[in-house]
Design a protein around this motif. Structure first.
Motif, PDB file in Angstrom:
ATOM      1  N   LEU A 115       0.832  -1.129  -0.106  1.00 20.33           N
ATOM      2  CA  LEU A 115      -0.047   0.007   0.063  1.00 20.33           C
ATOM      3  C   LEU A 115       0.928   1.440   0.034  1.00 20.33           C
ATOM      4  O   LEU A 115       0.377   2.179  -0.077  1.00 20.33           O
ATOM      5  N   GLY A 116       2.119   0.956   0.094  1.00 17.81           N
ATOM      6  CA  GLY A 116       2.957   2.381   0.166  1.00 17.81           C
ATOM      7  C   GLY A 116       3.518   2.646   1.276  1.00 17.81           C
ATOM      8  O   GLY A 116       4.034   3.923   1.418  1.00 17.81           O
ATOM      9  N   PHE A 117       3.206   2.174   2.513  1.00 13.49           N
ATOM     10  CA  PHE A 117       3.643   2.437   3.816  1.00 13.49           C
ATOM     11  C   PHE A 117       5.020   1.513   4.280  1.00 13.49           C
ATOM     12  O   PHE A 117       5.055   0.220   4.118  1.00 13.49           O
ATOM     13  N   PRO A 118       6.129   2.368   4.727  1.00 12.24           N
ATOM     14  CA  PRO A 118       7.229   1.832   5.018  1.00 12.24           C
ATOM     15  C   PRO A 118       7.216   0.925   6.260  1.00 12.24           C
ATOM     16  O   PRO A 118       8.066  -0.255   6.469  1.00 12.24           O
ATOM     17  N   LEU A 119       6.254   0.976   7.004  1.00 13.17           N
ATOM     18  CA  LEU A 119       6.198   0.296   8.507  1.00 13.17           C
ATOM     19  C   LEU A 119       4.938   0.132   8.882  1.00 13.17           C
ATOM     20  O   LEU A 119       4.044   0.941   8.554  1.00 13.17           O
ATOM     21  N   THR A 120       4.593  -0.851   9.584  1.00 13.70           N
ATOM     22  CA  THR A 120       3.233  -0.892  10.072  1.00 13.70           C
ATOM     23  C   THR A 120       3.343  -1.102  11.638  1.00 13.70           C
ATOM     24  O   THR A 120       4.213  -2.162  12.112  1.00 13.70           O
ATOM     25  N   ARG A 121       2.774  -0.594  12.365  1.00 11.37           N
ATOM     26  CA  ARG A 121       2.603  -0.343  13.778  1.00 11.37           C
ATOM     27  C   ARG A 121       1.303  -1.080  14.094  1.00 11.37           C
ATOM     28  O   ARG A 121       0.222  -0.672  14.037  1.00 11.37           O
ATOM     29  N   LEU A 122       1.563  -2.406  14.467  1.00 14.40           N
ATOM     30  CA  LEU A 122       0.305  -3.255  14.714  1.00 14.40           C
ATOM     31  C   LEU A 122       0.170  -3.389  16.489  1.00 14.40           C
ATOM     32  O   LEU A 122       0.832  -3.543  17.038  1.00 14.40           O
ATOM     33  N   ILE A 123      -1.332  -3.197  16.709  1.00 10.53           N
ATOM     34  CA  ILE A 123      -1.504  -3.108  18.290  1.00 10.53           C
ATOM     35  C   ILE A 123      -2.696  -4.158  18.231  1.00 10.53           C
ATOM     36  O   ILE A 123      -3.570  -3.846  17.519  1.00 10.53           O
ATOM     37  N   ALA A 124      -2.505  -5.180  19.038  1.00  7.95           N
ATOM     38  CA  ALA A 124      -3.748  -6.179  19.224  1.00  7.95           C
ATOM     39  C   ALA A 124      -4.118  -6.408  20.374  1.00  7.95           C
ATOM     40  O   ALA A 124      -3.204  -6.527  21.516  1.00  7.95           O
ATOM     41  N   HIS A 125      -5.341  -6.236  20.821  1.00  9.19           N
ATOM     42  CA  HIS A 125      -5.865  -6.717  22.138  1.00  9.19           C
ATOM     43  C   HIS A 125      -6.085  -8.062  22.235  1.00  9.19           C
ATOM     44  O   HIS A 125      -6.653  -8.691  21.368  1.00  9.19           O
ATOM     45  N   ALA A 126      -5.562  -8.877  23.066  1.00  6.92           N
ATOM     46  CA  ALA A 126      -5.439 -10.257  23.017  1.00  6.92           C
ATOM     47  C   ALA A 126      -6.576 -10.788  24.057  1.00  6.92           C
ATOM     48  O   ALA A 126      -6.714 -12.143  24.219  1.00  6.92           O
ATOM     49  N   GLU A 127      -7.123 -10.070  25.163  1.00  9.82           N
ATOM     50  CA  GLU A 127      -7.977 -10.590  26.133  1.00  9.82           C
ATOM     51  C   GLU A 127      -8.988 -11.712  25.536  1.00  9.82           C
ATOM     52  O   GLU A 127      -9.575 -12.622  26.284  1.00  9.82           O
ATOM     53  N   GLY A 128      -9.673 -11.308  24.581  1.00  4.97           N
ATOM     54  CA  GLY A 128     -10.803 -12.221  23.996  1.00  4.97           C
ATOM     55  C   GLY A 128     -10.446 -13.692  23.967  1.00  4.97           C
ATOM     56  O   GLY A 128     -11.168 -14.516  24.300  1.00  4.97           O
ATOM     57  N   VAL A 129      -9.134 -13.998  23.490  1.00  3.36           N
ATOM     58  CA  VAL A 129      -8.736 -15.375  23.447  1.00  3.36           C
ATOM     59  C   VAL A 129      -8.766 -16.080  24.773  1.00  3.36           C
ATOM     60  O   VAL A 129      -9.205 -17.239  24.965  1.00  3.36           O
TER      61      VAL A 129
END
Length: 216
Positions: A115-129
């Motif tokens: 998509l043309g973005f050099p980096l992805t900052r990924l944030i994921a809430h894990a409590e549901g699992v």
């Protein structure tokens, strides 16, 4: 991880070579005080934000981003900001599938450059699992195996946890699977981290049954 990649300011310190982070928060205020500058900085640098959180928190989350001065509508329009639900990601298919999730997270990170973005900052809430005990060992195995996958990428992956929902044994397992941790709003190198192959052997020996006291 590219050795030449620039460190990233986060939670009062700098993210260096290790970018798989567990972040424990005890309140929404603490969570957003810590995460909003990190998200805003990335967007201002032309990087991508990919967030996973339960659908009931989506509107509040977007409002928090707007309150931090982020043009949410514009960022979403150009796909610089994407907010997904657990049902669209790690609970897709109705149940957590660690192998499918390892594929999905790599696809999410690899989408950024396309998509043309050099980096992805990924944030994921894990409590549901963690609400389903039968998924716990699979989730911990997934977090462990991520440490074999994420070094191929420069993208930071922040696994956020509501500390109020964790018991001691789960919290320790989560710490063992992340080389860096955010505790009390501050980033630390994690002395409890166990290399993935070593810890994976321990996880695979578990039964997956709920814990029992050693006295009958």
């Amino acid at each position: 991880m590219n050795a030449t990649a620039a460190p990233i300011p986060f939670a009062g310190s700098m993210l260096g070579g290790y970018r798989h982070v567990c972040a424990f928060f005890s309140s929404r205020q603490q969570e957003y005080d810590t995460l909003l500058p990190f998200v805003r900085d990335g967007l201002e640098l032309g990087e991508r934000a990919y967030h996973v959180l339960p659908s009931q928190y989506r509107e509040e989350h977007l409002e928090q981003l707007r309150g931090a001065g982020i043009d949410v509508a514009a960022a979403q329009r150009r796909r610089q900001l994407e907010v997904a639900t657990p049902q669209e990601t790690y609970l897709r298919g109705g149940r957590f599938d660690k192998d499918a999730m390892l594929v999905l997270i790599q696809e999410a990170l690899e989408t950024g450059p396309t998509l043309g973005f050099p980096l992805t900052r990924l944030i994921a809430h894990a409590e549901g699992v963690l609400q389903d005990w039968s998924n716990i060992n699979g989730w911990i195995e997934y977090e462990t195996r991520l440490n074999d996958v994420l070094p191929r990428y420069d993208d930071p992956v922040i696994c956020t946890y509501d500390a109020n929902l964790l018991n001691g044994s789960i919290a320790v397992d989560i710490l063992r699977t992340h080389p860096v941790a955010v505790i009390g709003g501050l980033l630390y190198e994690n002395p409890f981290f166990v290399p993935p192959q070593q810890f994976l052997r321990q996880v695979l020996q578990r039964s997956g049954a709920p814990p029992k006291p050693y006295r009958g």
